[in-house]
Design a protein around this motif. Structure first.
Motif, PDB file in Angstrom:
ATOM      1  N   LYS A  53      12.265 -15.233   9.729  1.00 39.73           N
ATOM      2  CA  LYS A  53      12.896 -14.097   9.051  1.00 39.73           C
ATOM      3  C   LYS A  53      11.858 -13.260   8.299  1.00 39.73           C
ATOM      4  CE  LYS A  53      17.427 -16.301   8.568  1.00 39.73           C
ATOM      5  NZ  LYS A  53      18.417 -16.902   7.635  1.00 39.73           N
ATOM      6  N   ALA A  54      10.883 -13.935   7.700  1.00 39.84           N
ATOM      7  CA  ALA A  54       9.821 -13.208   7.010  1.00 39.84           C
ATOM      8  C   ALA A  54       9.001 -12.394   8.004  1.00 39.84           C
ATOM      9  CB  ALA A  54       8.919 -14.182   6.253  1.00 39.84           C
ATOM     10  N   ALA A  55       8.693 -12.978   9.156  1.00 37.22           N
ATOM     11  CA  ALA A  55       7.926 -12.279  10.181  1.00 37.22           C
ATOM     12  C   ALA A  55       8.656 -11.019  10.634  1.00 37.22           C
ATOM     13  CB  ALA A  55       7.654 -13.206  11.362  1.00 37.22           C
ATOM     14  N   ALA A  56       9.976 -11.118  10.749  1.00 29.77           N
ATOM     15  CA  ALA A  56      10.766  -9.959  11.164  1.00 29.77           C
ATOM     16  C   ALA A  56      10.648  -8.828  10.145  1.00 29.77           C
ATOM     17  CB  ALA A  56      12.222 -10.360  11.360  1.00 29.77           C
ATOM     18  N   TRP A  57      10.649  -9.157   8.855  1.00 31.60           N
ATOM     19  CA  TRP A  57      10.524  -8.128   7.822  1.00 31.60           C
ATOM     20  C   TRP A  57       9.192  -7.407   7.941  1.00 31.60           C
ATOM     21  CZ3 TRP A  57       7.111  -6.869   4.005  1.00 31.60           C
ATOM     22  CH2 TRP A  57       7.525  -5.874   3.107  1.00 31.60           C
ATOM     23  N   HIS A  63       4.045  -3.607   8.552  1.00 34.91           N
ATOM     24  CA  HIS A  63       2.925  -4.260   7.878  1.00 34.91           C
ATOM     25  C   HIS A  63       2.231  -5.235   8.830  1.00 34.91           C
ATOM     26  CE1 HIS A  63       3.988  -2.593   4.006  1.00 34.91           C
ATOM     27  NE2 HIS A  63       5.222  -3.080   4.094  1.00 34.91           N
ATOM     28  N   GLU A  64       0.961  -5.450   8.578  1.00 30.19           N
ATOM     29  CA  GLU A  64       0.211  -6.436   9.347  1.00 30.19           C
ATOM     30  C   GLU A  64       0.883  -7.806   9.239  1.00 30.19           C
ATOM     31  OE1 GLU A  64      -4.313  -8.398   9.471  1.00 30.19           O
ATOM     32  OE2 GLU A  64      -3.681  -7.155   7.779  1.00 30.19           O
ATOM     33  N   GLU A  65       0.985  -8.512  10.357  1.00 29.35           N
ATOM     34  CA  GLU A  65       1.584  -9.840  10.320  1.00 29.35           C
ATOM     35  C   GLU A  65       0.698 -10.782   9.515  1.00 29.35           C
ATOM     36  OE1 GLU A  65       3.486 -13.306  13.220  1.00 29.35           O
ATOM     37  OE2 GLU A  65       2.341 -11.648  14.093  1.00 29.35           O
ATOM     38  N   PRO A  66       1.271 -11.529   8.595  1.00 32.02           N
ATOM     39  CA  PRO A  66       0.466 -12.479   7.829  1.00 32.02           C
ATOM     40  C   PRO A  66      -0.091 -13.607   8.701  1.00 32.02           C
ATOM     41  CG  PRO A  66       2.571 -12.048   6.748  1.00 32.02           C
ATOM     42  CD  PRO A  66       2.668 -11.481   8.142  1.00 32.02           C
ATOM     43  N   LEU A  67      -1.065 -14.286   8.165  1.00 30.76           N
ATOM     44  CA  LEU A  67      -1.527 -15.544   8.740  1.00 30.76           C
ATOM     45  C   LEU A  67      -0.570 -16.612   8.232  1.00 30.76           C
ATOM     46  CD1 LEU A  67      -3.679 -17.293  10.208  1.00 30.76           C
ATOM     47  CD2 LEU A  67      -4.895 -17.403   8.013  1.00 30.76           C
ATOM     48  N   TRP A  68       0.136 -17.279   9.147  1.00 32.59           N
ATOM     49  CA  TRP A  68       1.123 -18.284   8.759  1.00 32.59           C
ATOM     50  C   TRP A  68       0.455 -19.660   8.695  1.00 32.59           C
ATOM     51  CZ3 TRP A  68       5.057 -15.477   7.339  1.00 32.59           C
ATOM     52  CH2 TRP A  68       5.370 -14.317   8.026  1.00 32.59           C
ATOM     53  N   ILE A  69       0.674 -20.365   7.595  1.00 32.20           N
ATOM     54  CA  ILE A  69       0.072 -21.687   7.423  1.00 32.20           C
ATOM     55  C   ILE A  69       1.159 -22.674   7.014  1.00 32.20           C
ATOM     56  CG2 ILE A  69      -1.574 -23.069   6.097  1.00 32.20           C
ATOM     57  CD1 ILE A  69      -3.311 -20.633   5.858  1.00 32.20           C
TER      58      ILE A  69
END
Length: 313
Positions: A53-57, A63-69
């Protein structure tokens, strides 16, 4: 500070920030505020649905996609690996936001070791792990840098139903206030954030308690009572609003960031009670001199001097 009054702080575009627990609740509110300021993000998460859901926002808002950890904040090896991954991916780390936490309610006099180990391990231990793991990278970076430790108004206000949670937030407060003195000489800001009610699901931590900490002294969770309590969070501040206020405080390099205005009565009572508890007598000159030197050393630290124990005597 309503939405119409908000001005995105300048000077943070391109800076790299790591936010623990950054895909839901207050952490996601902070992440969105940092993204609005043009920061590049690494966000830790545990729940795949929240991450999705965060990635969709981020995608929907350009916005640039975050690095997910994927990270459990109590995992020290995992935290060290996360810091190395973020620095290697972006080339530098400028901001770390230690945010993840749990809240469990019950009679503190009945608490078990498992209650203490779980709550303190996440709420205080998670902050410690973030500080220890990421500070070397922040010190290697240059320009504007900042450590943001999320505590709670419980860092000041005690109550009968959240004793261990309160203890953990007092601990975060003490650590952050002290760390600020040490980081100024390195050009790194440090802020203690004490939010109050935010519209999140922070109230339901007891439903997600790990099995290894299952031996609670609080007894079985009363789901109806806890869910009823959780409805109070619907009156909380919007997480993005809280995140914007936190970013504004970081931008102003404030050591203490309060997001909510409704606590003047409490702080007046703390002030009056504290003064009333002091013995009404003169202190010896020798002790007064020790405290004068302590205050002078603290002032010098905030002006950029590296303080040693020799500055205190």
């Amino acid at each position: 500070m309503g939405t119409s009054e908000y001005v995105v702080p300048a000077g943070w575009a391109g800076r790299v920030a790591f936010v623990s627990g950054g895909v839901s609740g207050l952490g996601f509110g902070i992440a969105r505020a940092l993204a609005e300021a043009g920061m590049r993000l690494a966000l830790s998460y545990r729940n795949e649905d929240y991450r999705s859901k965060a990635a969709a926002w981020f995608a929907q808002n350009g916005h640039e996609e975050p690095l997910w950890i994927k990270l459990d904040v109590t995992d020290r090896e995992g935290f060290a690996a996360a810091a190395a991954t973020v620095e290697a991916h972006f080339g530098a780390v400028h901001v770390v936001v230690n945010n993840a936490g749990v809240s469990v309610f019950g009679d503190t006099a009945e608490a078990s070791y498992a209650d203490y180990d779980w709550i303190m391990g996440v709420n205080f231990g998670g902050v410690v792990n973030g500080v220890v793991s990421f500070l070397p990278a922040l010190r290697r970076a240059s320009g504007r840098r900042h450590v943001v430790n999320i505590a709670s108004m419980a860092a000041y206000l005690s109550g009968p139903q959240a004793g261990i949670y309160t203890a953990s937030k007092f601990a975060v407060r003490g650590l952050t206030e002290s760390l600020r003195y040490n980081l100024v000489p390195h050009g790194i800001g440090c802020s203690l954030v004490c939010p109050a009610l935010v519209a999140t699901n922070a109230w339901d931590s007891a439903f997600r308690r790990p099995a290894e900490f299952g031996a609670s002294g609080f007894g079985d969770v009363n789901a109806d009572e806890l869910t009823k309590f959780g409805k109070a969070f619907e009156a909380g501040m919007d997480p993005l609003e809280a995140g914007r206020r936190i970013l504004a405080g970081m931008d102003a390099d404030r050591g203490l960031i309060f997001t909510h205005p409704e606590f003047a009565e409490d702080f007046a009572a703390i002030y009056q009670d504290s003064l009333a508890a002091l013995p009404q007598e003169d202190a010896p000159a020798e002790r007064l001199e020790v405290e004068r030197m302590r205050r002078a050393a603290n002032k010098a630290a905030l002006e950029g001097k590296s303080i040693s124990i020799n500055d205190l005597t």
